[in-house]
Design a protein around this motif. Structure first.
Motif, PDB file in Angstrom:
ATOM      1  N   SER A  11       0.803  -1.226   0.000  1.00  0.00           N
ATOM      2  CA  SER A  11       0.000   0.000   0.000  1.00  0.00           C
ATOM      3  C   SER A  11       0.831   1.269   0.000  1.00  0.00           C
ATOM      4  O   SER A  11       0.336   2.332  -0.356  1.00  0.00           O
ATOM      5  N   GLN A  12       2.074   1.193   0.376  1.00  0.00           N
ATOM      6  CA  GLN A  12       2.927   2.384   0.480  1.00  0.00           C
ATOM      7  C   GLN A  12       3.709   2.593  -0.816  1.00  0.00           C
ATOM      8  O   GLN A  12       4.937   2.578  -0.828  1.00  0.00           O
ATOM      9  N   ILE A  13       2.972   2.780  -1.900  1.00  0.00           N
ATOM     10  CA  ILE A  13       3.578   2.974  -3.222  1.00  0.00           C
ATOM     11  C   ILE A  13       2.947   4.201  -3.874  1.00  0.00           C
ATOM     12  O   ILE A  13       1.979   4.758  -3.357  1.00  0.00           O
ATOM     13  N   GLY A  43      -3.028  -3.144  -1.231  1.00  0.00           N
ATOM     14  CA  GLY A  43      -2.309  -2.596  -2.373  1.00  0.00           C
ATOM     15  C   GLY A  43      -3.120  -2.534  -3.646  1.00  0.00           C
ATOM     16  O   GLY A  43      -4.333  -2.314  -3.644  1.00  0.00           O
ATOM     17  N   LEU A  44      -2.402  -2.724  -4.749  1.00  0.00           N
ATOM     18  CA  LEU A  44      -3.029  -2.642  -6.068  1.00  0.00           C
ATOM     19  C   LEU A  44      -4.030  -3.765  -6.292  1.00  0.00           C
ATOM     20  O   LEU A  44      -4.998  -3.595  -7.043  1.00  0.00           O
ATOM     21  N   MET A  45      -3.801  -4.909  -5.637  1.00  0.00           N
ATOM     22  CA  MET A  45      -4.759  -6.014  -5.776  1.00  0.00           C
ATOM     23  C   MET A  45      -6.137  -5.581  -5.301  1.00  0.00           C
ATOM     24  O   MET A  45      -7.140  -5.822  -5.966  1.00  0.00           O
ATOM     25  N   GLY A 105       4.670  -4.038  -9.617  1.00  0.00           N
ATOM     26  CA  GLY A 105       4.732  -5.030  -8.550  1.00  0.00           C
ATOM     27  C   GLY A 105       6.169  -5.380  -8.242  1.00  0.00           C
ATOM     28  O   GLY A 105       7.092  -4.857  -8.871  1.00  0.00           O
ATOM     29  N   GLY A 106       6.343  -6.271  -7.306  1.00  0.00           N
ATOM     30  CA  GLY A 106       7.676  -6.639  -6.850  1.00  0.00           C
ATOM     31  C   GLY A 106       8.093  -8.032  -7.288  1.00  0.00           C
ATOM     32  O   GLY A 106       7.777  -8.476  -8.399  1.00  0.00           O
ATOM     33  N   VAL A 134       3.164   1.768 -16.337  1.00  0.00           N
ATOM     34  CA  VAL A 134       2.703   2.998 -15.684  1.00  0.00           C
ATOM     35  C   VAL A 134       3.907   3.858 -15.304  1.00  0.00           C
ATOM     36  O   VAL A 134       4.771   3.434 -14.535  1.00  0.00           O
ATOM     37  N   GLY A 135       3.981   5.046 -15.866  1.00  0.00           N
ATOM     38  CA  GLY A 135       5.050   5.974 -15.528  1.00  0.00           C
ATOM     39  C   GLY A 135       6.447   5.428 -15.748  1.00  0.00           C
ATOM     40  O   GLY A 135       7.388   5.824 -15.061  1.00  0.00           O
ATOM     41  N   GLY A 136       6.594   4.505 -16.702  1.00  0.00           N
ATOM     42  CA  GLY A 136       7.903   3.922 -16.986  1.00  0.00           C
ATOM     43  C   GLY A 136       8.343   2.866 -15.987  1.00  0.00           C
ATOM     44  O   GLY A 136       9.516   2.466 -15.969  1.00  0.00           O
ATOM     45  N   PHE A 137       7.410   2.361 -15.165  1.00  0.00           N
ATOM     46  CA  PHE A 137       7.758   1.400 -14.125  1.00  0.00           C
ATOM     47  C   PHE A 137       8.549   0.203 -14.652  1.00  0.00           C
ATOM     48  O   PHE A 137       9.496  -0.253 -14.023  1.00  0.00           O
ATOM     49  N   TRP A 138       8.170  -0.327 -15.800  1.00  0.00           N
ATOM     50  CA  TRP A 138       8.791  -1.544 -16.335  1.00  0.00           C
ATOM     51  C   TRP A 138      10.002  -1.260 -17.224  1.00  0.00           C
ATOM     52  O   TRP A 138      10.568  -2.193 -17.797  1.00  0.00           O
TER      53      TRP A 138
END
Length: 175
Positions: A11-13, A43-45, A105-106, A134-138
């Motif tokens: 949740s802290q993302i 979290g995202l789930m 995700g992690g 999202v926002g270049g995450f990958w």
């Protein structure tokens, strides 16, 4: 379609990841797709499942016994498929789904993405994994895949098994 979403249970993302998860959940429901996911209430789930539920959609949660025992099963799971461990969970998710989308995700998300992609490379299925960037995450993972390709470590092209999208609109073109 039954679309499996892999993503963080943290949740802290960054808030932008939650916004993307909610947008994806609404899109899934509005287009008649069923969400298959890990069934966790964090979290995202939780964000994607809540958005599906609030938009009138349907969810399938593949929930490990340890998650259930610790009270972390989402209230937004319409159909619960229990499983013993994460290996079983991945197989059940693959069996239940037509397409896979990875939000940020992690380690668990990476494991899921590469399990599905590796299974496709050797012919267990012909399903695609989509990295929702999202926002270049990958970007770093994409660079690593490109490096593996350049080093001759991937048979064929990795893009045969893993697609990249930057928005729900781009995802819609793959469905």
């Amino acid at each position: 379609m039954r679309i499996c979403v892999f993503c963080s249970a943290n949740s802290q993302i960054a808030p932008e990841y939650f916004e993307a998860a909610e947008q994806l959940g609404r899109w899934l429901a509005q287009n008649g797709h069923t969400l298959v996911y890990g069934g966790v209430n964090q979290g995202l789930m939780e964000a994607v499942a809540k958005a599906v539920h609030e938009s009138g959609g349907h969810t399938v949660g593949v929930v490990p016994v340890i998650v259930e025992r610790t009270g972390r099963t989402s209230q937004y799971v319409d159909v619960e498929i229990p499983c013993d461990n994460l290996t079983d969970r991945k197989q059940l998710m693959m069996d239940q789904s037509d397409l896979f989308v990875a939000l940020p995700g992690g380690i668990g998300t990476l494991d899921e993405v590469f399990t599905v992609a590796a299974s496709a490379t050797i012919g267990y299925h012909q399903k695609t994994v989509v990295l929702y960037n999202v926002g270049g995450f990958w970007d770093a993972v994409i660079a690593a895949l490109d490096n593996l390709q350049q080093q001759g470590m991937v048979r064929g092209q990795w893009q045969q098994y893993i697609k990249i999208v930057n928005s729900v609109d781009e995802l819609a073109l793959l469905v």
